[in-house]
Design a protein around this motif. Structure first.
Motif: not given
Length: 403
Positions: A183-196
């Protein structure tokens, strides 16, 4: 774990809105989280995650609690108590919570867990439909996967940054991510957080978009300078990905029947720096007719049952009715017939759904290719994405080319 009365009451209120008032879980959680501005991140996470968890396992928990809809407030507290006992949480000595037979709850859980429709918490009709469509083995695996909490996946906006740069920027903001192979453009959060709330989001460096969803725009094989039409654009998740793949060159027309969704798309496009996006509301058949034979690429991200995204929309299991599948298949058929006419000779079309049912996917494409409108198209390739295999949302996509 120390339980706070106001947080548990917030969960009970949320369950009442969802189960009894038939409101959408995401909107309800958003509303309940506004009750008290003093609630911190952990408080808000408790309400959101507990609510979604109980919605996800509604059938199992209500069977164990021996309550039936419509649920009064004592019923909702009993359901919550089942959730707490099964998580090893010591119940508080509150008047709202009756003496709870802990051993009996665990015994009933063990008993019901032997039966798939209870263990995976789905209505009878949906369990039967899934087994008939996918076979017992795949359906059982898929149901289990769709009951897991979804990962938070970001798509780096390559109009403004790269996945590597975004990873480093987020790390400085104490948001740790990892790359996803394939998935060339994807990054997965290691821990849930409010990225907004991060500056990186406000600057348009990324969008939150599941990894499977990111495959769809890639599947369309767009090139800078082309005329591309996203026919069911909604709020624009895939539109913005297409704009990035087109490098802001060419024309990207986003269509939808809902003007409010297109308004949201405009706002998001501005933040993302996607300057080649033009929105058009489908308020008459003329909008489509004007675009006949004009597009190099057309994306039809069709309305569907959404069975592939139950991890993030668990209330859909309870809102959906048996006759909905028949209605949505008819809608998909009509959309394919009408919107495919926008593809010019030699152009390509992707038909996609976030469903795992063959009736909405392979069978729908087969029916189209055998129709009068589809006789000039050929199937280049298609792909089924299963949560039980890939670990992300269930999707289907088919790439067609007009002769």
């Amino acid at each position: 774990m120390r339980l706070h009365r106001n947080l548990v009451f917030g969960v009970i209120d949320a369950l009442n809105f969802i189960f009894n008032e038939n409101e959408y879980a995401d909107k309800v959680v958003e509303k309940v989280l506004k009750y008290d501005k003093r609630w911190g991140a952990r408080d808000r996470a408790f309400i959101a995650e507990t609510t979604y968890d109980i919605v996800r396992w509604k059938r199992l928990y209500t069977e164990i609690a021996e309550v039936k809809a419509p649920f009064n407030r004592p019923d909702l507290f009993r359901i919550w108590a089942v959730w707490a006992v099964l998580r090893g949480i010591e119940l508080p000595d509150w008047k709202q919570i009756e003496p709870t037979p802990t051993r009996r709850i665990k015994g009933k859980f063990d008993e019901l867990s032997k039966i798939r429709k209870f263990r995976e918490s789905v209505p009878d009709w949906l369990d039967e439909l899934g087994e008939e469509a996918l076979g017992e083995e795949l359906w059982t695996k898929e149901l289990h996967a769709l009951n897991q909490q979804a990962d938070v996946v970001l798509r780096a906006n390559t109009l403004k940054t790269t996945p590597i740069k975004l990873h480093d920027i987020l790390l400085e903001l104490n948001v740790d991510t990892e790359f996803i192979k394939g998935y060339p453009s994807a990054l997965k959060l290691k821990e849930r957080s409010n990225v907004f709330t991060t500056e990186a989001f406000k600057e348009g460096l990324f969008e939150v978009q599941d990894a499977s969803s990111q495959l769809v725009a890639e599947f369309l094989d767009v090139k800078p300078g082309q005329r591309v039409i996203d026919t069911c654009a909604g709020a624009g998740g895939k539109t913005l990905h297409l704009a990035a793949l087109m490098e802001n060159k060419g024309q990207l027309i986003a269509l939808d029947i809902y003007s409010r969704k297109l308004s949201e798309l405009k706002r998001r496009a501005k933040r993302a720096g996607a300057h080649n996006v033009e929105t058009r509301e489908i308020d008459s058949t003329k909008v489509i007719k004007k675009l006949h034979n004009s597009a190099d690429r057309v994306l039809i991200d069709a309305p569907c049952t959404g069975l592939g995204v139950l991890r993030r929309n668990p209330d859909a299991k309870w809102k959906m009715q048996p006759d909905f599948l028949e209605k949505v298949i008819a809608t998909q058929k009509q959309i394919l017939s009408d919107y495919s006419k926008m593809v010019k000779p030699g152009g390509k079309l992707v038909y996609a759904t976030c469903s795992i049912l063959p009736q909405e996917n392979k069978e729908q494409v087969k029916t189209f290719l055998e129709s009068e409108e589809g006789k000039d198209f050929i199937l280049i390739r298609d792909k089924n994405v299963y949560a039980s295999v890939e670990g992300y949302d269930g999707f289907y996509m088919a790439l067609l080319q007009r002769k």
